[in-house]
Scaffold this motif. Structure first.
Motif, PDB file in Angstrom:
ATOM      1  N   LYS A 104       8.888  -3.606  -3.923  1.00  0.00           N
ATOM      2  CA  LYS A 104       9.950  -2.588  -3.956  1.00  0.00           C
ATOM      3  C   LYS A 104       9.321  -1.206  -4.088  1.00  0.00           C
ATOM      4  O   LYS A 104       8.466  -0.970  -4.936  1.00  0.00           O
ATOM      5  CB  LYS A 104      10.897  -2.847  -5.135  1.00  0.00           C
ATOM      6  N   ILE A 106       9.500   2.718  -4.931  1.00  0.00           N
ATOM      7  CA  ILE A 106      10.279   3.618  -5.780  1.00  0.00           C
ATOM      8  C   ILE A 106      10.137   5.060  -5.279  1.00  0.00           C
ATOM      9  O   ILE A 106       9.314   5.358  -4.429  1.00  0.00           O
ATOM     10  CB  ILE A 106       9.831   3.510  -7.253  1.00  0.00           C
ATOM     11  N   ARG A 112      10.795   7.627  -0.041  1.00  0.00           N
ATOM     12  CA  ARG A 112      10.829   6.254   0.479  1.00  0.00           C
ATOM     13  C   ARG A 112      10.827   6.243   2.001  1.00  0.00           C
ATOM     14  O   ARG A 112      10.231   5.370   2.627  1.00  0.00           O
ATOM     15  CB  ARG A 112      12.050   5.502  -0.068  1.00  0.00           C
TER      16      ARG A 112
END
Length: 266
Positions: A104, A106, A112
């Motif tokens: 994932k 951040i 992103r």
């Protein structure tokens, strides 16, 4: 020989039927992977009603350019993302990230997005297919505008975007005229009668039921007319007949095809 519905679904998903017009579309899609980059990438939008074979075409496209699995890095020339559950650009970025990274990421959305573009370059992604593109219309107007702008930004970064959807997809693209002009639109039309016969023959051959092809000639025109030449509708009928005939060991008759058409609402 006996088939379950699951057997038929798996067979249907794995089969590819040699329809000339769709072969040409497949070639045009493949050029998006193999052609050298351009200053402003153009792409191909696929439009067609439900059950017209859009997903089958994309599945075959991805089979022709599969991921290349390595010890340290997997190359993914094509990514497929369905638009239906997306409600904002943040979700769009996160879903694309999840397709190429198990970790994932951040940071804020801009960070992103930058990370996503770097990852896509590393894994060699050339094309992003956005299925059910018409669902962009289901979100609010401001969110819709942001979503289309984000997609345009991905295109500006050198990625070839392939929107796939119903006629409503045209309305979705037209919201952002600058984005809309970047797509050549290709429609998946109904099958010709000859192509319809070829699909039935290939379907039976794929299941090892070649002897069913000759009896089908007696009902082919009826099935073609009542399914409107739509490939998915025709396959629904063929599957229903195979399921009923093999599960009950009855003879394949005109009546069996009529019953399948009635059962499926054609």
């Amino acid at each position: 020989m006996k088939f379950s519905r699951e057997d038929l679904i798996r067979s249907r998903e794995s089969a590819w039927f040699l329809i000339p017009e769709r072969e040409r579309l497949l070639e045009r899609l493949s050029q998006l992977v193999t052609d050298p980059p351009r200053h402003r990438e153009r792409s191909l939008g696929l439009i067609g009603p439900a059950n017209s074979g859009k997903s089958r075409l994309i599945t075959q496209f991805m089979k022709l350019h599969p991921p290349v699995y390595g010890e340290e890095l997997d190359l993914k020339p094509i990514l497929l993302l369905r638009m239906s559950p997306l409600r904002n650009t943040s979700q769009l970025v996160d879903r694309l990230l999840a397709l190429v990274s198990p970790v994932k990421v951040i940071g804020n959305e801009d960070e992103r997005t930058e990370h996503l573009l770097n990852l896509l370059e590393v894994v060699g992604t050339k094309v992003i297919v956005l299925d059910e593109f018409h669902d962009v219309l289901s979100v609010g107007s401001q969110t819709r505008h942001h979503m289309l702008t984000k997609i345009k930004d991905l295109n500006n970064a050198g990625l070839r975007i392939v929107p796939v959807g119903t006629d409503r997809m045209v309305d979705a693209l037209s919201i952002n005229p600058e984005l809309s002009t970047r797509f050549t639109r290709a429609r998946l039309d109904a099958l010709s009668f000859e192509d319809s016969l070829g699909v039935a023959a290939a379907f039976f051959a794929h299941l090892g039921l070649e002897e069913w092809t000759a009896p089908y000639q007696k009902v082919a025109e009826m099935v073609y007319m009542r399914t409107s030449g739509t490939i998915g509708n025709q396959l629904d009928v063929l599957e229903e007949v195979v399921l009923q005939a093999t599960s009950t060991q009855v003879k394949v008759t005109i009546r069996l095809y009529q019953d399948a058409l009635e059962l499926l609402g054609f």
